[in-house]
Design a protein around this motif. Structure first.
Motif, PDB file in Angstrom:
ATOM      1  N   LYS A  20       0.806  -1.084  -0.042  1.00  0.00           N
ATOM      2  CA  LYS A  20      -0.163  -0.046   0.014  1.00  0.00           C
ATOM      3  C   LYS A  20       0.793   1.253   0.024  1.00  0.00           C
ATOM      4  O   LYS A  20       1.868   1.323   0.788  1.00  0.00           O
ATOM      5  N   PRO A  21       0.642   2.152  -0.925  1.00  0.00           N
ATOM      6  CA  PRO A  21       1.417   3.325  -0.931  1.00  0.00           C
ATOM      7  C   PRO A  21       1.077   4.359   0.561  1.00  0.00           C
ATOM      8  O   PRO A  21      -0.025   4.567   0.685  1.00  0.00           O
ATOM      9  N   VAL A  22       2.256   4.504   0.799  1.00  0.00           N
ATOM     10  CA  VAL A  22       1.911   5.574   2.263  1.00  0.00           C
ATOM     11  C   VAL A  22       3.094   6.202   2.296  1.00  0.00           C
ATOM     12  O   VAL A  22       4.465   6.165   2.092  1.00  0.00           O
ATOM     13  N   PRO A  23       2.782   7.682   2.090  1.00  0.00           N
ATOM     14  CA  PRO A  23       3.935   8.795   2.434  1.00  0.00           C
ATOM     15  C   PRO A  23       4.763   8.568   3.316  1.00  0.00           C
ATOM     16  O   PRO A  23       4.096   8.272   4.532  1.00  0.00           O
ATOM     17  N   ASP A  24       6.062   8.929   3.370  1.00  0.00           N
ATOM     18  CA  ASP A  24       6.977   8.873   4.758  1.00  0.00           C
ATOM     19  C   ASP A  24       6.339   9.518   6.024  1.00  0.00           C
ATOM     20  O   ASP A  24       6.283   8.989   7.017  1.00  0.00           O
ATOM     21  N   GLU A  25       5.612  10.794   5.740  1.00  0.00           N
ATOM     22  CA  GLU A  25       4.989  11.462   6.801  1.00  0.00           C
ATOM     23  C   GLU A  25       3.783  10.805   7.634  1.00  0.00           C
ATOM     24  O   GLU A  25       3.836  10.819   8.740  1.00  0.00           O
ATOM     25  N   GLU A  26       3.043  10.115   6.714  1.00  0.00           N
ATOM     26  CA  GLU A  26       1.931   9.275   7.199  1.00  0.00           C
ATOM     27  C   GLU A  26       2.422   8.329   7.995  1.00  0.00           C
ATOM     28  O   GLU A  26       2.071   7.738   9.143  1.00  0.00           O
ATOM     29  N   PHE A  27       3.722   7.616   7.268  1.00  0.00           N
ATOM     30  CA  PHE A  27       4.171   6.448   8.224  1.00  0.00           C
ATOM     31  C   PHE A  27       4.792   6.581   9.456  1.00  0.00           C
ATOM     32  O   PHE A  27       4.709   5.947  10.562  1.00  0.00           O
ATOM     33  N   ARG A  28       5.521   7.773   9.462  1.00  0.00           N
ATOM     34  CA  ARG A  28       5.957   8.306  10.939  1.00  0.00           C
ATOM     35  C   ARG A  28       4.902   8.696  11.835  1.00  0.00           C
ATOM     36  O   ARG A  28       4.764   8.269  12.993  1.00  0.00           O
ATOM     37  N   GLY A  29       3.579   9.055  11.510  1.00  0.00           N
ATOM     38  CA  GLY A  29       2.343   9.291  12.263  1.00  0.00           C
ATOM     39  C   GLY A  29       1.927   8.139  12.847  1.00  0.00           C
ATOM     40  O   GLY A  29       1.679   7.817  13.817  1.00  0.00           O
ATOM     41  N   HIS A  30       2.036   6.856  11.951  1.00  0.00           N
ATOM     42  CA  HIS A  30       1.434   5.624  12.264  1.00  0.00           C
ATOM     43  C   HIS A  30       2.425   4.944  13.485  1.00  0.00           C
ATOM     44  O   HIS A  30       2.270   4.466  14.343  1.00  0.00           O
ATOM     45  N   ALA A  31       3.715   5.291  13.057  1.00  0.00           N
ATOM     46  CA  ALA A  31       4.781   4.632  14.125  1.00  0.00           C
ATOM     47  C   ALA A  31       4.469   5.342  15.457  1.00  0.00           C
ATOM     48  O   ALA A  31       4.491   4.632  16.406  1.00  0.00           O
ATOM     49  N   GLU A  32       4.402   6.625  15.286  1.00  0.00           N
ATOM     50  CA  GLU A  32       4.664   7.286  16.655  1.00  0.00           C
ATOM     51  C   GLU A  32       3.256   7.130  17.446  1.00  0.00           C
ATOM     52  O   GLU A  32       3.292   7.004  18.652  1.00  0.00           O
ATOM     53  N   ALA A  33       2.140   7.060  16.501  1.00  0.00           N
ATOM     54  CA  ALA A  33       0.792   6.560  17.430  1.00  0.00           C
ATOM     55  C   ALA A  33       0.964   5.022  17.910  1.00  0.00           C
ATOM     56  O   ALA A  33       0.551   5.022  19.006  1.00  0.00           O
ATOM     57  N   ALA A  34       1.613   4.188  17.242  1.00  0.00           N
ATOM     58  CA  ALA A  34       1.761   2.850  17.792  1.00  0.00           C
ATOM     59  C   ALA A  34       2.537   2.999  18.963  1.00  0.00           C
ATOM     60  O   ALA A  34       2.440   2.140  19.993  1.00  0.00           O
ATOM     61  N   ILE A  35       3.877   3.677  19.035  1.00  0.00           N
ATOM     62  CA  ILE A  35       4.505   3.681  20.323  1.00  0.00           C
ATOM     63  C   ILE A  35       3.776   4.267  21.546  1.00  0.00           C
ATOM     64  O   ILE A  35       3.905   3.500  22.548  1.00  0.00           O
ATOM     65  N   LYS A  36       3.165   5.335  21.204  1.00  0.00           N
ATOM     66  CA  LYS A  36       2.268   5.904  22.122  1.00  0.00           C
ATOM     67  C   LYS A  36       1.234   4.840  22.834  1.00  0.00           C
ATOM     68  O   LYS A  36       0.917   4.823  24.039  1.00  0.00           O
ATOM     69  N   GLU A  37       0.553   4.235  21.915  1.00  0.00           N
ATOM     70  CA  GLU A  37      -0.325   3.341  22.378  1.00  0.00           C
ATOM     71  C   GLU A  37       0.234   1.845  23.097  1.00  0.00           C
ATOM     72  O   GLU A  37      -0.302   1.516  24.113  1.00  0.00           O
ATOM     73  N   PHE A  38       1.428   1.348  22.535  1.00  0.00           N
ATOM     74  CA  PHE A  38       1.698   0.093  22.961  1.00  0.00           C
ATOM     75  C   PHE A  38       2.910   0.196  23.941  1.00  0.00           C
ATOM     76  O   PHE A  38       3.341  -0.779  24.421  1.00  0.00           O
ATOM     77  N   SER A  39       3.697   1.197  23.935  1.00  0.00           N
ATOM     78  CA  SER A  39       4.935   1.341  24.749  1.00  0.00           C
ATOM     79  C   SER A  39       4.532   1.217  26.113  1.00  0.00           C
ATOM     80  O   SER A  39       3.600   1.906  26.771  1.00  0.00           O
ATOM     81  N   ARG A  40       5.270   0.682  27.042  1.00  0.00           N
ATOM     82  CA  ARG A  40       5.172   0.792  28.561  1.00  0.00           C
ATOM     83  C   ARG A  40       5.828   2.024  28.956  1.00  0.00           C
ATOM     84  O   ARG A  40       5.390   2.324  30.377  1.00  0.00           O
ATOM     85  N   ARG A  41       6.482   2.871  28.317  1.00  0.00           N
ATOM     86  CA  ARG A  41       6.732   4.072  28.611  1.00  0.00           C
ATOM     87  C   ARG A  41       6.430   5.126  27.944  1.00  0.00           C
ATOM     88  O   ARG A  41       6.080   4.915  26.725  1.00  0.00           O
ATOM     89  N   GLU A  42       6.317   6.332  28.563  1.00  0.00           N
ATOM     90  CA  GLU A  42       5.845   7.490  27.819  1.00  0.00           C
ATOM     91  C   GLU A  42       6.897   7.849  26.684  1.00  0.00           C
ATOM     92  O   GLU A  42       8.150   7.842  26.936  1.00  0.00           O
TER      93      GLU A  42
END
Length: 111
Positions: A7-29
Motif C-alpha cells: 500500500k502506498p504510504v507517504p513517509d510523513e504518514e508512516f511516521r505518524g502511524h509509528a508514533e501513534a503505535a509507540i504511544k499506544e503500545f509502549s510501556r513508557r511515555e
C-alpha cells in the motif's frame, strides 16, 4: 526505521502511524526528543513482495542512510506475511545484494 509494503504510504504518514503505535503500545511515555531523532530517519518504501525493483529501491534507500551515517547500519527485516509470500521476499532481498551486508538479519512471523 524503514517500512515496506504494497500500500502506498507517504513517509510523513508512516511516521505518524509509528508514533501513534509507540504511544499506544509502549510501556513508557514517548520521549519527544528521542522520537524526533528516530522520525528524521523513518521512511516507507512501496512495492510488491515479488517486485524486484521495489527491493532495489529499499536497498538504495538503506545505502543512502548508511552513507549519511558514515557506517554500515544494522538491518533487521521483520517479515510478517502469509507463508506463501515468504519465499519471494527472501529471494528478492538476496537478489538486491543484501548478501554483502554483514549486519543484515531477517525474522519471520506468521500473522
Amino acid at each position: 526505521m524503514v517500512g515496506f509494503g504494497r500500500k502506498p504510504v507517504p513517509d510523513e504518514e508512516f511516521r505518524g502511524h509509528a508514533e501513534a503505535a509507540i504511544k499506544e503500545f509502549s510501556r513508557r511515555e514517548l520521549n519527544p526528543g528521542a522520537w524526533n531523532r528516530v522520525a528524521r530517519n523513518t521512511f516507507y518504501v512501496t512495492g510488491g513482495y515479488d517486485e524486484r525493483a521495489a527491493f532495489d529501491r529499499l536497498h538504495t534507500l538503506i545505502q543512502k542512510l548508511e552513507t549519511q551515517a558514515g557506517r554500515e547500519l544494522q538491518s533487521l527485516f521483520y517479515i510478517s506475511t502469509p507463508p506463501a509470500v515468504f519465499r519471494p521476499i527472501i529471494e528478492n532481498l538476496g537478489a538486491s545484494d543484501w548478501r554483502s551486508a554483514t549486519l543484515a538479519r531477517s525474522c519471520s512471523r506468521k500473522p
